[in-house]
Design an enzyme around this catalytic site. Structure first.
Site, mmCIF file in Angstrom:
data_model
loop_
_atom_site.group_PDB
_atom_site.id
_atom_site.type_symbol
_atom_site.label_atom_id
_atom_site.label_comp_id
_atom_site.label_asym_id
_atom_site.label_seq_id
_atom_site.Cartn_x
_atom_site.Cartn_y
_atom_site.Cartn_z
ATOM 1 N N ASP A 61 0.816 -1.228 0.000
ATOM 2 C CA ASP A 61 0.000 0.000 0.000
ATOM 3 C C ASP A 61 0.848 1.277 0.000
ATOM 4 O OD1 ASP A 61 -2.863 -0.834 0.150
ATOM 5 O OD2 ASP A 61 -2.133 -1.953 1.877
ATOM 6 N N HIS A 164 -11.276 5.907 6.209
ATOM 7 C CA HIS A 164 -10.595 7.103 6.716
ATOM 8 C C HIS A 164 -11.577 8.275 6.718
ATOM 9 C CE1 HIS A 164 -6.557 5.335 5.224
ATOM 10 N NE2 HIS A 164 -6.463 5.432 6.542
ATOM 11 N N CYS A 251 -5.240 9.938 -1.120
ATOM 12 C CA CYS A 251 -4.277 8.954 -0.577
ATOM 13 C C CYS A 251 -2.973 8.915 -1.361
ATOM 14 C CB CYS A 251 -4.863 7.551 -0.616
ATOM 15 S SG CYS A 251 -6.600 7.435 -0.222
HETATM 16 N N1 GLY Z 1 -5.436 0.001 0.772
HETATM 17 C C1 GLY Z 1 -5.192 1.214 1.405
HETATM 18 C C2 GLY Z 1 -5.239 1.087 2.866
HETATM 19 O O1 GLY Z 1 -5.995 0.266 3.335
HETATM 20 O O2 GLY Z 1 -4.557 1.734 3.600
#
Ligand code: GLY
Length: 256
Positions: A61, A164, A251
């Site tokens: 990630d 998030h 992100c």
């Molecule tokens: N796949 C991104 C995260 O879960 O942090």
């Protein structure tokens, strides 16, 4: 206004990234790389300088670089990711942060505190922090104590639905905020001019303001129009392969 952006090239191991939506399938790596290039070009068109970090196969990630640091005009805060497989990613960002910040302005969230940058939304000198599965109260307490040293403030946001905080809300400056799902009626955001996200376009809540333009994921026409109607220039960017990993436009970069 943002001057700089940091991104990290996705690794082939992204196929093993964390996801809550396995039904969307594995990301296509070549397409993900193309989308990453388009994302960088979109950012550059907003007038920022882009620093690219090498891929890191150890961390599936790691292209979601936003989660490992929170950067602002006064300090840099290196986080402590809550997801087990992401622990250690934060160490790999320190070198590049040291190019932009004096060492005495680089702070750290320490265990047992956890905090991921995707949970942090900057609104001027105030930082909203989602109390999520990735960010705990101890992490938020440390974060707010650090902010205080620099004359900044923060507050915890209760949340239940989203991965998030910024999966469901985005600040577009000028008191304008994109809100979806549980954040539409959230008391913490009652004083903002809210741009409501249609429930079928929830993924588009993860749009980003960059120097008076707004990057919006491709394919969410109602959201795009609502943001244009609010007076912004919109740039659409296809992030289909990152969506498969619960990731999106915010992100994929650190903007500061
Ligand atoms: N796949 C991104 C995260 O879960 O942090």
């Amino acid at each position: 206004m943002f001057k700089n952006v940091i991104v990290r090239k996705p690794s082939k191991s992204m196929a093993d990234g964390i996801t809550s939506a396995p039904e969307l399938g594995k990301p296509d790596y070549d397409l993900a790389l193309k989308q990453h290039e388009n994302y960088i070009n979109a950012l550059k068109s907003c007038g920022v300088e882009v620093t690219r970090l090498d891929l890191d196969e150890r961390y599936p990630d790691s292209c979601f670089v936003e989660d490992v640091a929170v950067l602002n005009k006064k300090c840099a805060i290196i986080t402590n990711p809550g997801a087990e497989s992401r622990k250690g990613e934060e160490k790999e960002i320190i070198n590049v942060i040291e190019k932009f910040y004096d060492k005495d302005k680089i702070e750290f969230i320490k265990a047992p505190g956890t905090l991921e940058g995707g949970d942090v939304m900057m609104v001027g000198d105030h930082f909203y922090v989602g109390l999520s599965d990735r960010t705990n109260q101890e992490g938020i307490d440390q974060f707010i104590a650090i902010l205080k040293k620099y004359g900044l403030t923060g507050s915890a946001v209760e949340m239940k639905e989203f991965l998030h905080l910024k999966t469901g809300v985005a600040y577009l400056e000028n008191n304008n905020m994109l809100v979806s799902g549980e954040f539409i009626e959230h008391p913490d955001f009652k004083d903002f001019n809210k741009i409501l996200i249609d429930e079928n376009e929830q993924y588009a809540a993860n749009s980003i303001w960059v120097n008076d333009k707004v990057l919006v994921p491709k394919g969410y026409e109602k959201t795009k129009k609502a943001i244009e109607d609010a007076g912004y220039d919109v740039i659409t960017v296809d992030t289909s392969e990152y969506r498969k990993l619960d990731g999106g436009l915010s992100c994929l970069s650190l903007r500061f």
